[in-house]
Design an enzyme around this catalytic site. Structure first.
Site, mmCIF file in Angstrom:
data_model
loop_
_atom_site.group_PDB
_atom_site.id
_atom_site.type_symbol
_atom_site.label_atom_id
_atom_site.label_comp_id
_atom_site.label_asym_id
_atom_site.label_seq_id
_atom_site.Cartn_x
_atom_site.Cartn_y
_atom_site.Cartn_z
ATOM 1 N N ASP A 108 -17.777 72.646 28.174
ATOM 2 C CA ASP A 108 -17.879 71.269 27.686
ATOM 3 C C ASP A 108 -17.450 71.247 26.212
ATOM 4 O OD1 ASP A 108 -19.229 68.441 28.297
ATOM 5 O OD2 ASP A 108 -20.182 69.142 26.464
ATOM 6 N N HIS A 291 -19.901 69.006 36.918
ATOM 7 C CA HIS A 291 -19.643 69.326 35.516
ATOM 8 C C HIS A 291 -20.412 70.548 35.024
ATOM 9 C CE1 HIS A 291 -18.426 68.468 31.408
ATOM 10 N NE2 HIS A 291 -19.686 68.561 31.021
#
Length: 317
Positions: A108, A291
């Protein structure tokens, strides 16, 4: 309090004008460093599944809570969270341990920092492994301006920049609910709601989908953000256009060997269509998850990373 018997106790290490809370394992493997860089809203604890695998593979594993997170320093100035400061922290961390370079792993926002570190300090990075966020191409217009134009003022990157303090206060007041509602998988598709999605999530009564991790693991994240608050991490977002300017004069090509791992169900981050143009020595892998790759599929993530590192070691011998 970190409540995993496998996760190391932290040390507070002064670097680059701040102090970082650093979790270290495999000191007996000194000379072969690998640095793990978390994203938002994350914690070094996100690497708990990967750290023992890397130690077993012969690595000295260094996992900092980066500035703004956990018990690391939280400077007051927004500009203290730009990419020069964030990458400078990692360079200083290498200096602290006496290393010229290291392999860097990012997820991320941590991936953005690792990509940028390889551009700003290429001699300090020998290999790159990034999860979720591919290399972000620096176009002709600053990133927040582009997002505001195409995604609107309620898109969270834009909202964090244009309405400073609003989201921070909501997250701080609803820390446990926000973290619990965010760390989900198999969330059913739904049309977008009006307003800012993360603020809505922090106020939602019930989470959707399935939990990504156990209650005890979630408690580590919740405790971390009850300690730090959210402003430091959100300040990373508030430097995106500043970073665009700071990266203006660097060679945009990543020359190091690289591994890019996508979550095939990740709705937050699209795959890059130009990755190989800017990262010519990249191998791309997709895993059947969302994610939170290393949380959702830890065994598969560990296998992909350890096999790639083994291949790199074999070709460099």
């Amino acid at each position: 309090m970190i409540n995993s018997t496998d996760f190391p106790e932290p040390a507070i290490i002064p670097v680059n004008g701040v102090e970082l809370e650093v979790f270290e394992a495999g000191r007996e493997n000194k000379g072969k460093p690998i640095v793990l860089c978390h994203g938002w809203p994350e914690h070094a604890y996100s690497w708990r599944h990967l750290m023992p695998v890397l130690v077993e593979a012969g690595y000295h594993v260094i996992a900092p809570n980066q500035r703004g997170f956990g018990n690391s320093s939280r400077p007051a100035e927004v500009t203290d969270y730009d990419i020069e400061h964030l990458s400078g922290d990692l360079v200083a961390l290498l200096d602290h341990y006496g290393y010229d370079d290291a392999t860097f792993v990012g997820h991320d926002w941590g991936a953005f920092v690792v990509w940028s570190l390889a551009l700003l300090h290429p001699d300090r990075v020998n290999k790159v492994i990034n999860l979720s966020l591919p290399y972000q191409v620096r176009g002709e217009t600053p990133w927040i301006e582009v997002m505001e134009q195409f995604l609107g003022g309620d898109f969270y990157f834009v909202h964090f920049n244009r309405q400073p303090g609003i989201a921070d206060a909501v997250f701080d007041a609803n820390t446990s609910r926000f973290i619990r509602n965010l760390y989900r998988k198999s969330v059913p598709p739904a049309p977008p709601e009006p307003g800012m999605a993360f603020v809505n999530l922090a106020l939602a009564e019930a989470p959707l989908g399935e939990p990504v991790m156990s209650d005890s693991d979630l408690a580590v994240y919740i405790s971390g953000f009850e300690t730090s608050g959210f402003t430091g991490g959100i300040n990373w977002y508030r430097n995106l256009d500043r970073n665009w300017h700071l990266l203006a004069d660097v060679d945009p090509i990543i020359q190091q060997p690289a591994l890019m791992i996508y979550g095939d169900r990740d709705v937050a981050v699209p795959r890059s269509e130009s990755l190989t143009e800017f990262v010519p020595h990249v191998e791309v892998v997709g895993l059947d998850c969302g994610h939170w790759i290393q949380e959702e599929m830890p065994e598969e993530t560990n296998q992909v990373i350890s096999q790639w590192l083994e291949q790199q070691d074999a070709t460099s011998d």
